[in-house]
Design a protein around this motif. Structure first.
Motif, short mmCIF file in Angstrom:
data_model
loop_
_atom_site.label_atom_id
_atom_site.label_comp_id
_atom_site.label_asym_id
_atom_site.label_seq_id
_atom_site.Cartn_x
_atom_site.Cartn_y
_atom_site.Cartn_z
N ASP A 122 4.41 40.53 -48.30
CA ASP A 122 4.37 39.07 -48.42
C ASP A 122 4.43 38.35 -47.08
O ASP A 122 5.18 37.38 -46.94
CB ASP A 122 5.63 38.62 -49.21
N SER A 123 3.69 38.81 -46.10
CA SER A 123 3.83 38.27 -44.74
C SER A 123 2.48 37.91 -44.18
O SER A 123 1.44 38.37 -44.67
CB SER A 123 4.51 39.31 -43.84
N GLN A 124 2.46 37.08 -43.12
CA GLN A 124 1.20 36.79 -42.47
C GLN A 124 1.31 36.81 -40.96
O GLN A 124 2.39 36.61 -40.42
CB GLN A 124 0.61 35.47 -42.95
N TYR A 125 0.18 37.08 -40.32
CA TYR A 125 0.09 37.25 -38.86
C TYR A 125 0.95 38.45 -38.44
O TYR A 125 2.06 38.29 -37.92
CB TYR A 125 0.47 35.97 -38.10
N VAL A 126 0.42 39.60 -38.70
CA VAL A 126 1.12 40.85 -38.44
C VAL A 126 0.25 41.70 -37.50
O VAL A 126 -0.94 41.86 -37.75
CB VAL A 126 1.34 41.62 -39.75
N VAL A 127 0.82 42.20 -36.42
CA VAL A 127 0.08 43.08 -35.52
C VAL A 127 0.84 44.40 -35.37
O VAL A 127 2.06 44.41 -35.20
CB VAL A 127 -0.10 42.43 -34.12
N ILE A 159 10.83 50.88 -41.48
CA ILE A 159 10.75 49.57 -40.84
C ILE A 159 10.12 48.61 -41.84
O ILE A 159 9.02 48.87 -42.33
CB ILE A 159 9.92 49.64 -39.54
N ASN A 160 10.83 47.52 -42.17
CA ASN A 160 10.41 46.65 -43.26
C ASN A 160 10.26 45.21 -42.83
O ASN A 160 10.98 44.75 -41.95
CB ASN A 160 11.47 46.67 -44.37
N GLY A 161 9.35 44.52 -43.48
CA GLY A 161 9.25 43.07 -43.32
C GLY A 161 9.09 42.42 -44.67
O GLY A 161 8.31 42.91 -45.49
N TYR A 162 9.83 41.34 -44.94
CA TYR A 162 9.71 40.59 -46.20
C TYR A 162 9.50 39.12 -45.89
O TYR A 162 10.32 38.52 -45.21
CB TYR A 162 10.98 40.72 -47.05
N GLU A 163 8.43 38.56 -46.38
CA GLU A 163 8.17 37.13 -46.25
C GLU A 163 8.29 36.67 -44.81
O GLU A 163 9.03 35.74 -44.50
CB GLU A 163 9.12 36.34 -47.16
N LEU A 164 7.57 37.34 -43.93
CA LEU A 164 7.64 37.00 -42.50
C LEU A 164 6.34 36.37 -42.04
O LEU A 164 5.31 36.47 -42.69
CB LEU A 164 7.89 38.26 -41.68
N SER A 186 16.64 52.75 -42.49
CA SER A 186 15.88 51.51 -42.64
C SER A 186 16.46 50.32 -41.90
O SER A 186 17.66 50.14 -41.87
CB SER A 186 15.89 51.09 -44.11
N PHE A 187 15.58 49.50 -41.37
CA PHE A 187 15.98 48.16 -40.94
C PHE A 187 14.85 47.19 -41.23
O PHE A 187 13.71 47.59 -41.43
CB PHE A 187 16.42 48.15 -39.46
N ASN A 188 15.21 45.89 -41.27
CA ASN A 188 14.25 44.82 -41.56
C ASN A 188 13.86 44.10 -40.28
O ASN A 188 14.71 43.86 -39.43
CB ASN A 188 14.89 43.75 -42.45
N LEU A 189 12.63 43.70 -40.18
CA LEU A 189 12.20 42.84 -39.08
C LEU A 189 12.45 41.38 -39.46
O LEU A 189 12.87 41.08 -40.57
CB LEU A 189 10.72 43.08 -38.79
N THR A 190 12.19 40.49 -38.53
CA THR A 190 12.31 39.07 -38.81
C THR A 190 11.09 38.35 -38.25
O THR A 190 10.30 38.95 -37.52
CB THR A 190 13.65 38.53 -38.23
#
Ligand SMILES: *[C@@H]1O[C@H](CO)[C@@H](O)[C@H](O)[C@H]1NC(C)=O
Ligand SMILES: *[C@@H]1O[C@H](CO)[C@@H](O)[C@H](O)[C@H]1NC(C)=O
Ligand SMILES: *[C@@H]1O[C@H](CO)[C@@H](O)[C@H](O)[C@H]1NC(C)=O
Ligand SMILES: *[C@@H]1O[C@H](CO)[C@@H](O)[C@H](O)[C@H]1NC(C)=O
Ligand SMILES: *[C@@H]1O[C@H](CO)[C@@H](O)[C@H](O)[C@H]1NC(C)=O
Ligand SMILES: *[C@@H]1O[C@H](CO)[C@@H](O)[C@H](O)[C@H]1NC(C)=O
Ligand SMILES: *[C@@H]1O[C@H](CO)[C@@H](O)[C@H](O)[C@H]1NC(C)=O
Ligand SMILES: *[C@@H]1O[C@H](CO)[C@@H](O)[C@H](O)[C@H]1NC(C)=O
Ligand SMILES: *[C@@H]1O[C@H](CO)[C@@H](O)[C@H](O)[C@H]1NC(C)=O
Ligand SMILES: *[C@@H]1O[C@H](CO)[C@@H](O)[C@H](O)[C@H]1NC(C)=O
Length: 456
Positions: A185-190, A140-145, A90-94
């Motif tokens: 919990d994120s917005q504008y994701v492609v 692959i993770n995203g939190y509050e992005l 696992s890793f997180n995006l920003t």
């Protein structure tokens, strides 16, 4: 070498998201994001990654993204993944990040469970989907992005899910399986221009998100990969899925919004979803599924110009007593179906409960569902609409549907605890849905000239 890599990264520069106007023709409703180039790019090689398919690169991905965080207020940045086989856990995006996978680049998910962290259940589910308690963090993770892009020139994200499928089937998992991509919990994701293979469970899971565009991806797991799902918009709004090819063991696209008392109290619906121009295949589930977890509600969904083939079920609405919530204002049109056992179904007796604390009197509502302009060949069951006695399914509207079977006898309809109406449907639907000029049919066809915009 480093210069070549830098040059390649420059050539591959993509893409910050900007939000544009409203809906239009031949385009997704609800979402109009355009991509602008990122001003900065680094290659994963600069962080010591080795693309031999054996070296574990989790730290390289984590360090690269930590470094790229500092560009968030400078127009964002791209993480470039060159050709190679990049094993990682696992890793997180920003935020303001583009993850770009070059042609020939494959991110491989680690098959060693000790590499995978356990995380808390989602609040709208209260527990892991497959087992009580926590769950493995996704690859692959995203939190509050905001403004994140996962794209490439047909690079591949391969979950190497076989081990997970085997543990699932032999009941030796200790936690619920990981997904390939989970954005919370994120917005504008492609997510675009990639191939997803062998997901342990879901491929792409946007949850509590808004403005999500999934375009031109190909998703596949083998037909026997148990309960593998393509794309799962979950408690999210303004979602577009277009130009995709998905072929999985279970549901190809499943819309969800939480589970029984947890989903009811979290109260976050999935709404304003447009699915168009997709080719879907599901060996044991449904190509398009609503629920069964739908306790936060699902509404304003448009599905058009889709091909559904070689599948168990075409379009399925699933719920059960205890869910609460609703599924309403759904329009499904311009569908070609081939070799599908059951074209349509809506069931009020489908799905398990997270625990025994659910409220059996929390009755779900299924209302205002339009199915129109459908041609199906080699269909065995045309439709099975089995509602709930205390909360019958209402305004099920069928129009211009022609379904044929391969055997001598026509495809069959089954109905109970359901009302609605139909016009130009072959074979004739069950009497509950047959009346064309009654009061209930006006709920279907009178408010607009063609019924199409009624759901929007
Ligand atoms: C989407 O945004 C672009 C760029 O602003 C604009 O030219 C286009 O007309 C918009 N499309 C729709 C359907 O609104
Ligand atoms: C990823 O994000 C989660 C949630 O913010 C956090 O708990 C976790 O520590 C992060 N992992 C890494 C490696 O940064
Ligand atoms: C879809 O992605 C492929 C590479 O995966 C690319 O060649 C093609 O141009 C893309 N099509 C669209 C419509 O974006
Ligand atoms: C994309 O890559 C996959 C394998 O990773 C391949 O099967 C497929 O043909 C490629 N598609 C395009 C459009 O290049
Ligand atoms: C589950 O836990 C048991 C006992 O700790 C362990 O032997 C087993 O390998 C674990 N299973 C998986 C798939 O990690
Ligand atoms: C997908 O790739 C095509 C061809 O390279 C490109 O034109 C398009 O902008 C890309 N789409 C997205 C959403 O990244
Ligand atoms: C008809 O569809 C069924 C799935 O319901 C499939 O098993 C069968 O092979 C199909 N028949 C033909 C001739 O394609
Ligand atoms: C129709 O659906 C109901 C509820 O899901 C199920 O019990 C029943 O067996 C189905 N009937 C047919 C003919 O498939
Ligand atoms: C009925 O549906 C078919 C298939 O989608 C379509 O080609 C045809 O134009 C529709 N007919 C009417 C009267 O809308
Ligand atoms: C509604 O469903 C119940 C079973 O849940 C069944 O006994 C009853 O006959 C159904 N009512 C109608 C009108 O079909």
């Amino acid at each position: 070498m480093k210069m070549l890599v830098a040059l390649l990264s420059l050539l591959a520069l993509t893409n910050a998201i900007h939000l544009n106007g409203e809906e239009g023709d031949g385009q997704c409703n609800y979402v109009n994001l355009t991509l602008e180039p990122r001003p900065h790019s680094v290659s994963i090689l600069e962080f010591g990654a080795v693309g031999d398919g054996k070296t574990l690169n989790t730290l390289a991905f984590q360090n690269a993204i930590f470094y790229l965080k500092s560009f968030a207020d400078k127009g964002g940045a791209q993480l470039y993944v060159p050709p190679g086989r990049w094993l990682t856990a696992s890793f997180n995006l920003t935020s303001h990040l583009t993850l770009f996978l070059e042609k020939g680049a494959t991110i491989l998910g680690s098959q060693d469970p000790s590499h995978w962290e356990i995380v808390d259940p989602l609040p709208s589910y209260g527990r892991g989907l497959e087992l009580p308690g926590g769950r493995y963090r996704s690859l692959i993770n995203g939190y509050e992005l905001e403004d994140v892009v996962i794209t490439g020139d047909n690079g591949t994200i391969d979950g190497q899910g076989r081990v997970w499928w085997d543990w699932f089937s032999s009941h030796s998992l200790n936690y619920s399986r990981p997904h390939l991509v989970e954005i919370v919990d994120s917005q504008y994701v492609v997510v675009s221009n990639l191939t997803f293979l062998n997901a342990p469970a879901y491929n792409i899971h946007p949850v509590y998100c808004s403005d999500v565009h999934i375009q031109n991806i190909s998703v596949s797991t083998p037909p026997d990969a148990p309960h593998t799902v393509g794309i799962v918009p979950d408690s999210s709004e303004n979602v577009c899925i277009e130009d995709c090819i998905i072929s999985v063991g279970f549901d190809a696209i499943a819309l969800k919004s939480g589970w029984d008392e947890y989903g009811i109290s979290y109260g976050r619906p999935t709404k304003k979803v447009h699915i168009r121009e997709v080719y879907l295949q599901s060996s044991s589930g449904s190509t398009i599924a609503f629920g069964s977890e739908m306790s936060g509600g699902i509404s304003s969904v448009q599905v058009d110009h889709v091909h559904l083939y070689n599948s168990y079920s075409g379009v399925e609405f699933r719920t059960t007593k205890g869910r609460g919530g609703y599924i309403k204002r759904v329009t499904i049109s311009d569908i070609l179906m081939k070799n599908v056992y059951k074209a349509f179904s809506a069931s009020g007796q489908c799905g398990a409960h997270p625990d025994d604390k659910f409220d059996p009197n929390a009755l779900p509502v299924l209302d205002d569902i339009t199915l129109q302009d459908v041609i199906g060949t080699n269909i065995t069951i045309a439709g099975n609409f089995t509602g709930i006695q205390e909360s019958p399914f209402t305004s099920i509207c069928l129009s211009n549907i022609t379904l044929s079977s391969n055997s001598g006898s026509p495809a069959t309809w089954v109905c109970s605890n359901v009302s609605g109406s139909s016009e130009s449907v072959f074979p004739e639907p069950c009497p509950d849905l047959e009346n064309t000029y009654s009061y209930s049919s006006s709920a279907c066809f009178s408010s607009t000239s063609n019924g199409k915009s009624a759901a929007l």
